[in-house]
Design a protein around this motif. Structure first.
Motif, PDB file in Angstrom:
ATOM      1  N   PHE A   1       0.837  -1.209   0.000  1.00 48.63           N
ATOM      2  CA  PHE A   1       0.000   0.000   0.000  1.00 48.63           C
ATOM      3  C   PHE A   1       0.872   1.260   0.000  1.00 48.63           C
ATOM      4  N   ASP A   2       1.980   1.232   0.722  1.00 47.29           N
ATOM      5  CA  ASP A   2       2.891   2.381   0.737  1.00 47.29           C
ATOM      6  C   ASP A   2       3.595   2.532  -0.609  1.00 47.29           C
ATOM      7  N   PHE A   3       3.919   1.422  -1.233  1.00 44.64           N
ATOM      8  CA  PHE A   3       4.554   1.446  -2.559  1.00 44.64           C
ATOM      9  C   PHE A   3       3.603   2.110  -3.563  1.00 44.64           C
ATOM     10  N   ILE A   4       2.335   1.759  -3.464  1.00 42.63           N
ATOM     11  CA  ILE A   4       1.313   2.346  -4.340  1.00 42.63           C
ATOM     12  C   ILE A   4       1.185   3.841  -4.079  1.00 42.63           C
ATOM     13  N   GLU A   5       1.183   4.221  -2.803  1.00 38.06           N
ATOM     14  CA  GLU A   5       1.076   5.634  -2.435  1.00 38.06           C
ATOM     15  C   GLU A   5       2.247   6.443  -2.982  1.00 38.06           C
ATOM     16  N   LEU A   6       3.452   5.869  -2.935  1.00 35.75           N
ATOM     17  CA  LEU A   6       4.630   6.547  -3.473  1.00 35.75           C
ATOM     18  C   LEU A   6       4.492   6.771  -4.973  1.00 35.75           C
ATOM     19  N   ALA A   7       3.930   5.788  -5.663  1.00 37.25           N
ATOM     20  CA  ALA A   7       3.712   5.939  -7.110  1.00 37.25           C
ATOM     21  C   ALA A   7       2.746   7.085  -7.391  1.00 37.25           C
ATOM     22  N   ARG A   8       1.741   7.223  -6.554  1.00 43.60           N
ATOM     23  CA  ARG A   8       0.775   8.314  -6.737  1.00 43.60           C
ATOM     24  C   ARG A   8       1.408   9.672  -6.460  1.00 43.60           C
ATOM     25  N   ARG A   9       2.291   9.729  -5.475  1.00 42.86           N
ATOM     26  CA  ARG A   9       2.927  10.992  -5.108  1.00 42.86           C
ATOM     27  C   ARG A   9       4.024  11.414  -6.087  1.00 42.86           C
ATOM     28  N   LEU A  10       4.623  10.418  -6.765  1.00 43.05           N
ATOM     29  CA  LEU A  10       5.764  10.707  -7.633  1.00 43.05           C
ATOM     30  C   LEU A  10       5.471  10.245  -9.068  1.00 43.05           C
ATOM     31  N   PRO A  11       4.582  10.938  -9.759  1.00 45.80           N
ATOM     32  CA  PRO A  11       4.190  10.507 -11.111  1.00 45.80           C
ATOM     33  C   PRO A  11       5.327  10.543 -12.129  1.00 45.80           C
ATOM     34  N   GLN A  12       6.405  11.295 -11.822  1.00 49.17           N
ATOM     35  CA  GLN A  12       7.543  11.372 -12.742  1.00 49.17           C
ATOM     36  C   GLN A  12       8.477  10.172 -12.616  1.00 49.17           C
ATOM     37  N   ILE A  13       8.262   9.333 -11.602  1.00 52.52           N
ATOM     38  CA  ILE A  13       9.079   8.146 -11.357  1.00 52.52           C
ATOM     39  C   ILE A  13       8.325   6.895 -11.817  1.00 52.52           C
ATOM     40  N   GLN A  14       9.036   5.941 -12.408  1.00 49.49           N
ATOM     41  CA  GLN A  14       8.421   4.663 -12.790  1.00 49.49           C
ATOM     42  C   GLN A  14       8.560   3.663 -11.651  1.00 49.49           C
ATOM     43  N   PHE A  15       7.441   3.103 -11.201  1.00 45.70           N
ATOM     44  CA  PHE A  15       7.438   2.093 -10.145  1.00 45.70           C
ATOM     45  C   PHE A  15       7.024   0.742 -10.729  1.00 45.70           C
ATOM     46  N   ILE A  16       7.699  -0.313 -10.274  1.00 50.06           N
ATOM     47  CA  ILE A  16       7.379  -1.677 -10.719  1.00 50.06           C
ATOM     48  C   ILE A  16       7.376  -2.591  -9.494  1.00 50.06           C
ATOM     49  N   TRP A  17       6.265  -3.305  -9.280  1.00 42.92           N
ATOM     50  CA  TRP A  17       6.230  -4.297  -8.201  1.00 42.92           C
ATOM     51  C   TRP A  17       6.124  -5.679  -8.828  1.00 42.92           C
ATOM     52  N   VAL A  18       7.157  -6.507  -8.600  1.00 37.94           N
ATOM     53  CA  VAL A  18       7.204  -7.843  -9.182  1.00 37.94           C
ATOM     54  C   VAL A  18       6.762  -8.861  -8.135  1.00 37.94           C
ATOM     55  N   GLY A  19       5.686  -9.551  -8.418  1.00 38.99           N
ATOM     56  CA  GLY A  19       5.139 -10.524  -7.468  1.00 38.99           C
ATOM     57  C   GLY A  19       3.639 -10.605  -7.640  1.00 38.99           C
ATOM     58  N   GLY A  20       3.030 -11.552  -6.968  1.00 39.84           N
ATOM     59  CA  GLY A  20       1.590 -11.716  -7.106  1.00 39.84           C
ATOM     60  C   GLY A  20       0.945 -12.202  -5.834  1.00 39.84           C
ATOM     61  N   PHE A  21      -0.293 -12.654  -5.963  1.00 37.75           N
ATOM     62  CA  PHE A  21      -1.057 -13.165  -4.816  1.00 37.75           C
ATOM     63  C   PHE A  21      -0.804 -14.673  -4.713  1.00 37.75           C
ATOM     64  N   SER A  22       0.321 -15.032  -4.138  1.00 32.90           N
ATOM     65  CA  SER A  22       0.702 -16.449  -4.074  1.00 32.90           C
ATOM     66  C   SER A  22      -0.324 -17.296  -3.328  1.00 32.90           C
ATOM     67  N   PHE A  23      -1.020 -16.686  -2.364  1.00 31.87           N
ATOM     68  CA  PHE A  23      -2.003 -17.431  -1.576  1.00 31.87           C
ATOM     69  C   PHE A  23      -3.438 -16.969  -1.854  1.00 31.87           C
TER      70      PHE A  23
END
Length: 339
Positions: free
Chosen positions: A180-202
């Motif tokens: 959730f914090d990673f997502i918030e950072l992406a919203r605050r910093l639109p000039q930066i590219q964010f990538i989260w690698v992973g999924g809902f393993s469970f």
């Protein structure tokens, strides 16, 4: 020849650090000690050492059979570290907590990947003398620094402009990981590219599943969710990152951090006390979203600071190298077999 029986179901669920640690250990032992060790996997056979990597109930039952030799348990989590990972009914959670500690108590020896967990295991009534700290490691044959041409090509394949500063996070998509914090950072910093690698393993029992699934399906324009990626392809994501960020609230010793180090990628994490005993001096700490935001902005505009952090990653990669840990595991297995 030392006979070691390995028991693990970690690779049945993709995207887990437990599975990554298991794969690294098996590959390392077979590579370094083909003549010194005979390793079987998930076979009920007599052995001098039986190493349990996961806590599946059939493995628990097998500990009562003769011929197990020294029973070694790998401690990848404790009841408190599961909070924020899985959303289980209260009753089921309590039963599993008791079972987990019972499993650890069935072992003759335990291995922890973080020394901060030794006193916590003592609180559960497990003798300190039974516990050994051996850190995780990764192979530089799988996770390595790639040249700029290869990184640029992968960046293009992701649709990321070449001049964009890239922040990458890795792990299961769950509340405990700080997604959730990673997502918030992406919203605050639109000039930066964010990538989260992973999924809902469970799947749906993941804590925070509904909210997280909504964002994964409808992410901000500067946030990519490529899902669970094959382990052999992960190095490309670490190399495309200008900065690796793990905002987890609770960890043991994440394989993702070691994988980033091995790729010589600068690392920033949420400041957690448990990191002090394993990777102190190799990472940039941040207390909260505000501090993460400020430091990402600084690194994206002042590359000299990023260069210093990259040098620390190189030092960490050397310390947690496969060759050094191979010697440690060899001594450990031989010592416990004699007991």
């Amino acid at each position: 020849m030392l006979k070691i029986a390995m028991y693990s179901a970690a690779t049945k669920v993709k995207g887990q650090g437990v599975g990554s640690a298991y794969i690294e250990l098996i590959q390392m032992l077979k590579k370094h000690f083909p003549e010194e060790m005979e390793i079987t996997i998930n076979k009920l056979t007599k052995a001098q050492v039986s190493h349990y990597h996961t806590v599946n109930f059939p493995y628990y039952l097998s500990t009562f059979l003769p011929g197990r030799g020294c029973k070694v348990g790998y401690v990848h989590f404790l009841p408190e570290t599961l909070k924020g990972s899985l959303k289980l009914p209260f009753f089921a959670s309590k039963i599993f907590d008791k079972y987990l500690i019972s499993f650890y108590k069935r072992m003759d020896q335990l291995v922890v990947v973080n020394p901060s967990f030794i006193p916590k295991l003592e609180v559960y009534g497990i003798e300190k003398e039974k516990i050994t700290y051996i850190p995780n490691f990764v192979s530089q044959a799988t996770f390595y620094h790639q040249d700029q041409a290869r990184v640029s090509a992968f960046k293009r394949s992701l649709g990321v402009p070449p001049e964009k500063f890239v922040v990458v996070g890795v792990g299961q998509i769950q509340e405990r990981k700080g997604v959730f914090d990673f997502i918030e950072l992406a919203r605050r910093l639109p000039q930066i590219q964010f990538i989260w690698v992973g999924g809902f393993s469970f799947g749906k029992i993941t804590d925070g599943y509904e909210q997280l699934k909504h964002v994964v399906d409808n992410p901000p324009a500067n946030l990519l969710f490529p899902g669970i990626v094959d382990r052999n392809e992960m190095a490309a994501y670490y190399n495309v990152a200008d900065l690796f960020l793990l905002p987890s609230y609770n960890e043991l010793f994440p394989m993702s951090i070691l994988e980033a180090f091995s790729c010589q990628t600068p690392v920033m994490v949420r400041e957690l006390t448990l990191y002090h005993s394993v990777i102190a001096g190799y990472y940039e700490p941040a207390q909260d979203v505000e501090e993460m935001e400020a430091k990402i902005l600084q690194y994206s505009t002042e590359p000299q600071y990023l260069k210093e952090l990259q040098e620390k990653a190189q030092q960490a990669a050397h310390f947690y190298s496969e060759d050094r840990l191979a010697k440690i595991w060899y001594r450990y297995y031989n010592d416990v077999a004699k007991r």
